[in-house]
Design a protein around this motif. Structure first.
Motif, short mmCIF file in Angstrom:
data_model
loop_
_atom_site.label_atom_id
_atom_site.label_comp_id
_atom_site.label_asym_id
_atom_site.label_seq_id
_atom_site.Cartn_x
_atom_site.Cartn_y
_atom_site.Cartn_z
N GLY A 1 -6.71 17.17 58.28
CA GLY A 1 -7.41 16.16 59.07
C GLY A 1 -6.44 15.30 59.86
O GLY A 1 -6.80 14.75 60.91
N SER B 1 -15.06 12.75 51.87
CA SER B 1 -14.61 13.73 52.86
C SER B 1 -15.37 15.03 52.76
O SER B 1 -15.67 15.64 53.79
N THR C 1 -12.74 12.36 47.70
CA THR C 1 -13.22 13.73 47.84
C THR C 1 -14.70 13.74 48.19
O THR C 1 -15.15 14.54 49.00
N TRP D 1 -6.49 16.50 53.39
CA TRP D 1 -6.04 15.26 54.02
C TRP D 1 -5.09 15.57 55.16
O TRP D 1 -5.21 15.05 56.26
N TYR E 1 -11.40 23.13 58.37
CA TYR E 1 -11.85 21.88 57.78
C TYR E 1 -13.14 22.10 56.99
O TYR E 1 -13.29 21.61 55.87
N ASN F 1 -12.98 8.19 56.03
CA ASN F 1 -12.62 9.32 55.19
C ASN F 1 -11.12 9.44 54.95
O ASN F 1 -10.67 9.72 53.85
N ARG F 2 -10.31 9.20 55.99
CA ARG F 2 -8.88 9.39 55.78
C ARG F 2 -8.32 8.35 54.82
O ARG F 2 -7.49 8.66 53.96
N LEU G 1 -19.54 15.05 54.37
CA LEU G 1 -19.44 15.90 55.55
C LEU G 1 -20.56 16.94 55.54
O LEU G 1 -21.24 17.16 56.54
N GLU H 1 -9.26 9.40 51.43
CA GLU H 1 -8.52 10.58 50.97
C GLU H 1 -7.10 10.21 50.58
O GLU H 1 -6.54 10.75 49.62
N ALA I 1 -13.74 21.70 53.04
CA ALA I 1 -14.81 20.82 52.55
C ALA I 1 -15.63 21.56 51.50
O ALA I 1 -15.97 21.01 50.45
N ARG J 1 -19.21 8.42 57.43
CA ARG J 1 -18.00 8.78 56.70
C ARG J 1 -16.79 8.82 57.63
O ARG J 1 -15.66 8.69 57.19
#
Lengths: 470, 394
Positions: A187, A103, A100, A184, A229, A118-119, A107, A122, A233, A114
């Protein structure tokens, strides 16, 4: 050379490793990053999957035993009513926080590095939260009545007791799981569409097509995507802090020495990020090698994550120091005893492991060369994982086993079911992760492509000097 | 980029100096009339203004530790606020001289309640005059040395250039942070928490840090806004993007303060342990209750929702108004932290409160402006100044 040119040269001298090695074009990126998904199944992957599934069997057996026998199958007993179960719960929830943070908060901080991790992080968050959620439910004793914790106007006239931390956890964790999943998945959508287009079989095209919700990559799609997104965030940012704060309340609202202390909320959050980044490194260091992601997850990423571990590790150490100082300063005999019992009591081995892993080991990360050394970093990450588990055990079980009255003291010893629920959950987590790596793009393709364009435009590290130099 | 050294600030320096002399003189008169009240008022002013200098020093360390580029244009200002720390070492003298009026553990009377007497006796190895002064000396020496080195290396880079000085600053900035955290924490224990020797709270240091750090952002925003028209000042070179980012940090640390305040309050209230809870009973029963409610509303709720606005953060004047408001309520916060130990029944504002606030503040402002002069308003040869000037977050 003019002053301006010299300054640009100075800036170059300060640069670390790049965030993206080389300037691969879109096609090359698609091919290299999707190859683990589109390529043939690897033997190593299968072997690992089966090995972990063995552990999942052990986990399932432990779960079923718990359901049939009840909590008596565990080593928990008064005074140690919480032990492995809640330790594992806090440990897993904490691990989720890194995803978290990477992401959402990174961000908002416009941290370009990142992008490629990030994925991955996540996904780790989701699986960790799933593992964590099991423990409080099975600890209910009658887990099939877990829905009584949800406040709804039931004909049973049962309403949760809001002074208990248990319903707080229900809200904190279900919100966390929901928002993390949405974030998640949102994205993933553009990359699922890429997968749909790149897939070679009809079956895959249909499945990925449904999963991508008909994404066509039009300007309107992208506009909505961006807004969504950013909003998610923003929503996730307070969650980084709130979830582990509420977990810390589970302990801190009591009167038990070792549990009741005001530093707990921020100290738990720091510890969560500390252990979460350690877990990201534990998974990422081997994965980037085996899957050939070294050009998108570079030394720079490892270096930055190591710095986060160092910083949050120091915050955790600050929390320890405050607790020790106050144990003496408070002048309360039971406070002082609770802490002496950690140093000298029957569980002191675990306490020493905690100190070594969480306080001593991460200090090596002050040295830049160590931060870029995969082997050192992997070792430190494993140690931090161990140390943070030990920390939660020391907080939970060691504080409980000797409280105010010596006549009520006791010892806790885990049973095979306790071990099964702990080690088995690691295997289950591993299985979920292997499936993720095989069936979904672990590196956000479109974000790396966008990053490459930004780097082409502004130069590496977005330094304006390199733009003119070409 | 070449810039003439900053020579402005005279218009503000003279009134600040007058305020300093008048305020400190009046506080001294207060010291003769009612030494206890004047010293408490002085303590509030001292921890308030010192906290801002320390908040700025920690901010500077954090900029270096994170290799941040965007704040380079405003870094000279952030370097100069902690340059007032030697002044605070001098301003500590009245506290050292008046200790026995401030801290009950200095000279415990015979009539002390048993649990208070127990607490004082137990803490004697820590809370005694010699160790207290020795610790203060260590804190100030450390703070002054770190602040001096970071600033002087940065100024040296203005003429020498080169990446080496940046590396030194980054190393010291990052390396000093853990020790800054510890010294600030123990200073808050010594100067504020020990006002009630029974009370202990492991988050207390973080509480002082949270408010002070927020105040350091507020001061930076106000200084940048005021100096925008002056081409020789740092504010002139800042873009709206910088204000926007500073506003975001102000928002974040307003929320962080509330988080820490709530955590401390909720945990002590709900556990209701006899050693801790009297500290809050003092602040809930009687007149202090309204101050607490005021703080919850105006130190958090109202500024938080105002600062959510993007337009507000990108309008320097409006942002400065909110920052100014936060600086004011931050003083109320510290007043609420210190003064109930003097006036248990409720707030009794006096002339000395104002005199000490203006006196210490005037001295700090005048001294900081004096230190700003003569040096370039921005770090002209910093390798990342160009990046900072072209800061354009997506």
């Amino acid at each position: 050379m003019s002053t301006a040119e010299k300054t640009i040269q100075d800036a170059h001298a300060l640069e670390g490793a790049p965030v993206l090695v080389g300037r691969p074009d879109d096609r090359a990126l698609t091919e290299s990053l999707l190859s683990p998904v589109l390529g043939p199944t690897r033997k190593g992957w299968l072997l690992l999957l089966f090995a972990l599934l063995g552990g999942v069997g052990f986990w399932t057996l432990s779960l079923v035993t718990t359901l049939f026998v009840g909590i008596g199958a565990w080593g928990n007993n008064i005074p140690v009513a919480w032990a492995f179960d809640i330790t594992n719960f806090v440990w897993w929830i904490g691990i989720g926080h890194a995803g978290t943070l990477i992401s959402a908060i990174l961000l908002l901080f416009q941290q370009k590095w990142r992008t490629s991790i990030n994925r991955f992080a996540e996904a780790m968050t989701l699986f960790a939260v799933a593992m964590a959620g099991v423990y409080p439910v099975i600890h209910l004793g009658r887990p099939w009545l877990f829905w009584w914790l949800i406040p709804y106007p039931s004909t049973n006239l049962i309403w949760p007791n809001f002074k208990s931390a248990l319903p707080w956890d229900v809200f904190a964790i279900s919100t966390y799981a929901t928002v993390s999943f949405l974030f998640w998945y949102l994205g993933l959508i553009p990359d699922l569409a890429t997968l749909r287009d790149a897939a070679k079989t009809r079956g895959r095209r249909i499945v990925y097509g449904i999963m991508s919700f008909g994404w066509r990559g039009s300007a309107r799609h992208w506009r909505h995507y961006r807004i969504g997104y950013l909003l998610l965030a923003g929503l996730s940012t307070p969650l980084v802090v709130s979830v582990h704060t509420i977990v810390s309340f589970d302990f801190a609202i009591s009167q038990l020495p070792g549990w009741h202390t005001t530093i707990f909320p921020p100290y738990f959050v720091a510890g969560a990020i500390f252990s979460g980044f350690a877990m990201v490194l534990t998974l990422m260091i081997p994965a980037r090698r085996l899957l050939g992601y070294q050009h998108v997850v570079t030394e720079r990423h490892l270096d930055n994550m190591a710095k986060v571990i160092l910083a949050t590790g120091l915050m955790v150490f600050y929390g320890y120091m405050m607790e020790w100082f106050m144990a003496w300063y408070s002048g309360s005999a039971s406070e002082a005893f609770a802490f002496l019992n950690r140093f000298q009591g029957p569980y002191r081995g675990i306490f020493i492991a905690q100190m070594f892993c969480n306080v001593v080991a991460p200090q090596i990360l002050w040295f830049p060369s160590m931060r870029r050394n995969e082997y050192v970093l992997f070792l430190v990450a494993i140690l931090v994982n161990v140390g943070m588990w030990a920390e939660r055990f020391v907080i939970i079980a060691v504080s409980l086993h000797r409280d105010f009255i010596p006549s009520s003291w006791g010892m806790y010893y885990p049973t095979w079911v306790d071990w099964g629920l702990f080690l088995g959950s690691i295997c289950m987590f591993g299985v979920l992760f292997l499936l993720f790596l095989r069936f979904l793009p672990a590196i956000p393709l479109f974000e790396v492509k966008e990053l490459r364009r930004e780097l082409e435009h502004y130069g590496d590290n977005a330094h304006p000097g390199s733009e003119e130099e070409g | 980029m070449t810039l003439t050294p900053y020579q402005g600030g005279r218009r503000l320096m003279a009134p600040a100096l007058v305020a300093a002399v008048a305020g400190l003189a009046l506080t001294a008169v207060g010291g003769l009339v009612d030494p206890r009240r004047a010293l408490f008022a002085y303590l509030v002013a001292f921890v308030y203004w010192l906290g801002i200098a320390l908040g700025a020093l920690i901010l500077l360390g954090a900029f270096h530790a994170s290799n941040a580029r965007w704040p380079v244009v405003l870094r000279r200002f952030v370097e100069t606020v902690p340059a007032a720390l030697p002044l605070f070492a001098v301003l500590f003298v009245p506290i050292a001289l008046g200790m026995k009026h401030l801290f009950v553990w200095m000279a415990p009377p015979e009539t002390l309640a048993p649990e208070m007497a127990h607490a004082v006796h137990h803490k004697l190895p820590y809370l005694n005059a010699g160790f207290f002064l020795g610790r203060a000396a260590v804190y100030f020496v450390f703070w002054i040395v770190v602040a001096h080195l970071l600033r002087s290396w940065s100024i040296r880079q203005d003429s020498a250039g080169g990446a080496t000085l940046t590396r030194w600053q980054r190393r010291l900035g990052a390396g000093s942070l853990p020790f800054l955290a510890l010294t600030l924490t123990f200073a808050s224990f010594d100067w504020m928490m020990s006002l009630d020797p029974r009370f202990f709270s492991t988050i207390f240091g973080v509480y002082w840090f949270a408010g002070s750090f927020m105040a350091a952002f507020a001061v930076t925003i106000i200084a940048a806004t005021l100096s925008r028209p002056d081409p020789t000042a740092f504010g002139h070179h800042m873009s709206l993007e910088h204000f926007h980012s500073l506003g975001k940090f102000l928002l974040a640390f307003t929320a962080f303060w509330a988080y820490v305040a709530f955590s401390q309050f909720m945990l002590i209230w709900i556990a209701n342990v006899p050693e801790e809870v009297p500290w809050y009973i003092l602040r809930i029963d009687g007149g202090w209750k309204w101050v607490g409610i005021f703080l919850a509303l105006f130190h958090f709720v109202v500024p938080f929702f105002l600062l959510l606005s993007r337009d507000l953060k990108r309008t320097p004047r409006a942002l400065s108004l909110v920052a100014g408001w936060l600086l004011l309520v931050h003083w109320v916060d510290l007043y609420w932290l210190v003064m109930p130990h003097l006036d248990p029944a409720g707030p009794r504002p006096s002339l000395w409160d104002l005199a000490a606030f203006v006196g210490v503040g005037g001295a700090a402002v005048a001294f900081t402006l004096f230190r700003l002069r003569g040096a370039s308003p921005v770090p002209v040869r910093d390798p990342y100044l160009e990046d900072s000037l072209r800061y354009l977050p997506q």
